[in-house]
Design an enzyme around this catalytic site. Structure first.
Site, PDB file in Angstrom:
ATOM      1  N   CYS A  27       0.995  -1.322   0.343  1.00 15.38           N
ATOM      2  CA  CYS A  27       0.093  -0.373   0.611  1.00 15.38           C
ATOM      3  C   CYS A  27       0.657   0.960  -0.056  1.00 15.38           C
ATOM      4  O   CYS A  27       2.007   1.125   0.892  1.00 15.38           O
ATOM      5  CB  CYS A  27      -1.223  -0.300   1.524  1.00 15.38           C
ATOM      6  SG  CYS A  27      -1.743   1.462   1.294  1.00 15.38           S
ATOM      7  N   CYS A  63       0.094   3.555   3.350  1.00 16.70           N
ATOM      8  CA  CYS A  63       0.814   2.734   4.726  1.00 16.70           C
ATOM      9  C   CYS A  63       1.824   3.087   5.456  1.00 16.70           C
ATOM     10  O   CYS A  63       3.026   3.761   4.820  1.00 16.70           O
ATOM     11  CB  CYS A  63       0.895   1.196   4.770  1.00 16.70           C
ATOM     12  SG  CYS A  63      -0.864   0.025   4.645  1.00 16.70           S
ATOM     13  N   HIS A 102      -4.323  -0.265   7.770  1.00 15.18           N
ATOM     14  CA  HIS A 102      -5.225  -0.227   6.419  1.00 15.18           C
ATOM     15  C   HIS A 102      -6.781  -0.567   5.968  1.00 15.18           C
ATOM     16  O   HIS A 102      -6.635  -0.425   5.814  1.00 15.18           O
ATOM     17  CB  HIS A 102      -3.837  -1.622   5.948  1.00 15.18           C
ATOM     18  CG  HIS A 102      -4.526  -1.074   4.861  1.00 15.18           C
ATOM     19  ND1 HIS A 102      -3.395  -0.301   3.082  1.00 15.18           N
ATOM     20  CD2 HIS A 102      -4.894  -2.119   3.854  1.00 15.18           C
ATOM     21  CE1 HIS A 102      -4.342  -0.591   2.270  1.00 15.18           C
ATOM     22  NE2 HIS A 102      -4.752  -2.528   2.692  1.00 15.18           N
ATOM     23  N   ASN A 135     -13.039  10.234  -0.603  1.00 14.90           N
ATOM     24  CA  ASN A 135     -13.991   9.947  -1.492  1.00 14.90           C
ATOM     25  C   ASN A 135     -14.173   8.267  -0.622  1.00 14.90           C
ATOM     26  O   ASN A 135     -12.988   7.787  -0.492  1.00 14.90           O
ATOM     27  CB  ASN A 135     -13.063   9.318  -2.569  1.00 14.90           C
ATOM     28  CG  ASN A 135     -13.365  10.923  -3.822  1.00 14.90           C
ATOM     29  OD1 ASN A 135     -14.326  11.421  -3.229  1.00 14.90           O
ATOM     30  ND2 ASN A 135     -12.747  11.419  -4.417  1.00 14.90           N
ATOM     31  N   SER A 183      -9.008   5.824  -4.824  1.00 13.64           N
ATOM     32  CA  SER A 183      -8.108   4.989  -5.864  1.00 13.64           C
ATOM     33  C   SER A 183      -7.116   3.963  -4.417  1.00 13.64           C
ATOM     34  O   SER A 183      -6.624   3.227  -5.109  1.00 13.64           O
ATOM     35  CB  SER A 183      -6.472   5.870  -6.061  1.00 13.64           C
ATOM     36  OG  SER A 183      -6.364   6.162  -5.202  1.00 13.64           O
ATOM     37  N   HIS A 224      -6.842   1.618   1.550  1.00 13.82           N
ATOM     38  CA  HIS A 224      -6.260   2.768   2.639  1.00 13.82           C
ATOM     39  C   HIS A 224      -7.312   3.901   3.972  1.00 13.82           C
ATOM     40  O   HIS A 224      -7.400   4.712   2.831  1.00 13.82           O
ATOM     41  CB  HIS A 224      -5.132   3.155   2.725  1.00 13.82           C
ATOM     42  CG  HIS A 224      -4.121   3.393   4.619  1.00 13.82           C
ATOM     43  ND1 HIS A 224      -3.493   2.501   4.753  1.00 13.82           N
ATOM     44  CD2 HIS A 224      -4.450   4.443   5.037  1.00 13.82           C
ATOM     45  CE1 HIS A 224      -3.238   2.891   6.410  1.00 13.82           C
ATOM     46  NE2 HIS A 224      -3.641   4.518   5.927  1.00 13.82           N
ATOM     47  N   HIS A 264      -8.913   7.186   3.959  1.00 10.89           N
ATOM     48  CA  HIS A 264      -7.397   8.605   3.520  1.00 10.89           C
ATOM     49  C   HIS A 264      -9.172   9.212   3.277  1.00 10.89           C
ATOM     50  O   HIS A 264     -10.468   9.062   2.641  1.00 10.89           O
ATOM     51  CB  HIS A 264      -6.813   7.987   3.201  1.00 10.89           C
ATOM     52  CG  HIS A 264      -6.784   8.463   1.517  1.00 10.89           C
ATOM     53  ND1 HIS A 264      -7.094   6.493   1.136  1.00 10.89           N
ATOM     54  CD2 HIS A 264      -7.338   8.834   0.054  1.00 10.89           C
ATOM     55  CE1 HIS A 264      -7.392   7.129  -0.274  1.00 10.89           C
ATOM     56  NE2 HIS A 264      -7.918   7.977  -0.661  1.00 10.89           N
ATOM     57  N   GLN A 284      -8.520  13.255   1.547  1.00 12.31           N
ATOM     58  CA  GLN A 284      -8.379  14.675   0.446  1.00 12.31           C
ATOM     59  C   GLN A 284      -8.313  15.843   1.339  1.00 12.31           C
ATOM     60  O   GLN A 284      -9.340  16.501   1.743  1.00 12.31           O
ATOM     61  CB  GLN A 284      -8.731  14.673  -0.566  1.00 12.31           C
ATOM     62  CG  GLN A 284      -7.756  13.062  -0.952  1.00 12.31           C
ATOM     63  CD  GLN A 284      -7.627  13.478  -2.570  1.00 12.31           C
ATOM     64  OE1 GLN A 284      -7.223  14.296  -3.607  1.00 12.31           O
ATOM     65  NE2 GLN A 284      -8.201  12.394  -3.782  1.00 12.31           N
TER      66      GLN A 284
END
Ligand code: H2U
Length: 358
Positions: free
Chosen positions: A52, A55, A115, A155, A163, A166, A168, A170
């Protein structure tokens, strides 16, 4: 002639944040459905994936190594949509062909080193650390002279174009106000000028009185399926207190915010017993150094799923050419979400195996 009933008769509803109308066709929710209904297989993900890019301690696609981080972790997006550099630009736009350079900074926020832990599965104090990070980023990016707006968003799920699994989010910080924010600001401002009060504060008073669209309420925040929701399970999280940005949030409010985020995302996961995809994001005051009494902190959740883990609502045809349309009434979605448990279905399953009942 029938008497108008919101659960039966087609009607249009007004979205005062965006100054637009949506079409509601509640009777269509009753039409037979013979399409797919299957569940997605439960995905097993390790706590740490050596492959990943996000990670802790791993090397990203551009060869840069992530820190060995232990909480929330932020880095500059290696494939930023916006760039910081100033350019020499001669403006020869005309009425029909308009263009201007845009500067900005894009960052990625890894919610935790784990993760396999999405927001609904994280502990409340870890979610609070994500909120603290959002505050620091809003402050740091917003203080830069060429940044006038900071968009924090997530997202979730490949169906939303995410994409990397993991967990996350933005941050896109930029010199202009993006279109949705500009429209929201215009409408919040017009309402504030006319009524000398916050549009969302006044809206909240009506929602708390009506109760029928409330999903969760705690001491400091309320989640509703907004009266004008377009996505089947769209929600709007609104602060009870009128403040413009995340940095005004007190310690208690931060804790309540983390709690309600966890509860809402658990309900979402429980709805179709899947890791529920959505795009979510905070709408708050621009950082353009102007007073913004009209802004009232809120967060949108736009989830695409309609009737199962695999069947999503398409905003196509009529929606692209006419206006957004939904089948069930927002009140029906709110009832479904309200009645869902705030214990995650995976936890329930584990406890069921261990003979603990709810
Ligand atoms: P999404 O999953 O919402 O697309 O966000 C992941 C972001 O992470 C994406 O914008 C960035 C992508 O550009 N990224 C990096 O900056 N470095 C990497 O090594 C992988 C992904």
């Amino acid at each position: 002639m029938d008497t108008f009933n919101t659960n039966e008769h087609p009607h249009r509803r007004y979205n005062p944040l965006l100054d637009e109308w949506i079409l509601v066709s509640p009777h269509r929710a009753k039409r037979p459905w013979q399409g797919q209904k299957e569940r997605l297989p439960e995905e097993h993900r390790p706590e740490h994936d050596p492959e990943c890019y996000l990670c802790s301690g791993n090397t990203r696609s551009n060869g840069v190594q992530n820190d060995y981080y232990t909480d929330c972790y932020v880095f500059d997006n290696d494939f930023s949509a916006l760039l910081q550099e100033e350019v020499d630009y001669k403006n020869d736009s005309n009425e029909l062909l308009q263009m201007k350079p845009e500067r900005g900074i894009n960052r990625v926020v890894c919610f935790s080193p784990q993760h396999n832990l999405t927001l609904p599965e994280m502990e409340i104090d870890s979610i609070e650390k994500v909120i603290q990070t959002w505050k620091q980023q809003y402050l740091e990016l917003g203080n830069k002279d060429f940044i006038n707006y900071v968009q924090i968003f997530e997202n979730k799920g490949s169906v939303m174009g995410c994409s990397n699994p993991h967990p996350h989010g933005q941050i896109w910080a930029q010199s202009s106000l993006p279109t949705q924010v500009q429209r929201t600001q215009k409408n919040l401002h017009a309402y504030y000028q006319k009524n000398n009060s916050s549009l969302l504060q006044d809206y909240l008073v009506q929602e708390l009185e009506a109760e029928e669209r409330i999903v969760i309420e705690n001491d400091h925040f309320v989640v509703v399926v907004p009266f004008w929701a377009t996505w089947p399970y769209e929600t709007l999280l609104i602060s009870k207190r009128h403040f413009g940005s995340i940095i005004a949030m007190t310690k208690e409010e931060t804790h309540s915010y983390a709690t309600i985020l966890k509860e809402l995302t658990i309900k979402y996961d429980n709805l179709f017993e899947t890791s529920f995809p959505y795009s979510s994001g905070i709408h708050q005051a621009p950082t353009d150094r102007l007073p913004h009494p009209e802004w009232h902190f809120h967060m949108h959740f736009y989830p695409p799923l309609l009737r199962s883990a695999t069947v999503k609502k398409f905003m196509v045809g009529y929606e692209m050419l006419g206006e957004a349309q939904r089948d069930s009434a927002p009140e029906q979605s709110a009832k479904i979400l309200r009645e869902l448990s705030t214990v995650h279905y995976k936890t329930k399953k584990q406890h069921l195996d261990a003979n603990i009942s709810y």
